[in-house]
Design a protein around this motif. Structure first.
Motif: not given
Length: 247
Positions: A17-27, A169-177
């Protein structure tokens, strides 16, 4: 749920989950830029409501971290990191706590040893005239009411959140977190309940109603405590408390 399999599962789940979140954030930062407050395409009404939902949901995680840390510096540092980095901090902190478990603790009752601070484990069940149980009921009840009000207001003024155009994009990031933190809280909810069915129903409430559901769950758990019980008893199962009282 087997104790060893639970620990192993969490040790795998958290880094993934850390890797998924970090990758999504950076992308998202690379492709869509930073979510600055002046960006009307990012800060839509539902995005603002989801931010409120997100931060109310990390309140119980922050409270637990403050309780777990033995120094104020550690408590403040981890709380600031949680506010800034969200579920990335949750994953790192939980993983570190899991790594501190001894083989015996991991095989006996890992959630009990994970949740409680070492200095309190032998005193589970002791009563406290200065208990924070009643204030906590009011605090989490108020947070739940705030979130419910925000949800109702946004629905009435903007409409339903169930539109594909809201998944920018940023809504997706927020929802994943957000849902990574919900997954972490769900483990605790299922651990607390003696019935799998009730546990699953509570998890469904968390998934569907977010921090309002979290607040309801916590308030219900707090009302299962006596006003004189130490607040940290809300973390553990009832049978843990009974066994300690018998001892």
């Amino acid at each position: 749920m087997g104790t060893n399999s639970l620990v192993t599962g969490l040790k795998v789940f958290l880094p993934v989950m850390f890797s998924v979140m970090l990758a999504t954030l950076i992308y998202t930062i690379i492709t869509d830029g930073l979510p600055l407050p002046d960006r009307s395409d990012v800060f839509t009404p539902w995005f603002t409501t989801t931010i409120l939902d997100f931060y109310i949901n990390i309140v119980p995680i922050a409270v637990w971290i403050v309780y777990k840390e033995s120094t104020w510096f550690g408590s403040i540092l981890w709380t600031v990191l949680l506010i800034v980095f969200g579920s990335l901090t949750t994953c790192v902190y939980l993983f570190m706590q899991l790594m501190k478990l001894t083989p015996q603790e991991a095989s006996e009752d890992p959630m009990y040893h994970l949740l409680l601070r070492d200095s309190f484990k032998d005193g589970v069940g002791f009563r406290d005239k200065k208990s924070l149980v009643v204030p906590a009921r009011f605090v989490f009840g108020a947070l739940g009411c705030v979130m419910l009000g925000a949800l109702v207001y946004t629905c009435l003024t903007v409409g339903s959140p169930f539109h594909m155009d809201l998944l920018y994009p940023w809504m997706v990031v927020l929802l994943i977190s957000f849902y990574i933190n919900v997954a972490v809280l769900s483990v605790w909810v299922v651990y607390k309940e003696s019935s799998w069915i009730i546990g699953i129903l509570w998890v469904a409430l968390l998934l569907s109603l977010g921090s309002f559901g979290t607040s309801v769950v916590i308030v219900v758990q707090l009302f299962r405590l006596s006003p004189l019980d130490p607040l940290y008893l809300v973390l553990v199962k009832n049978n843990n408390r009974k066994e300690q009282n018998k001892g």
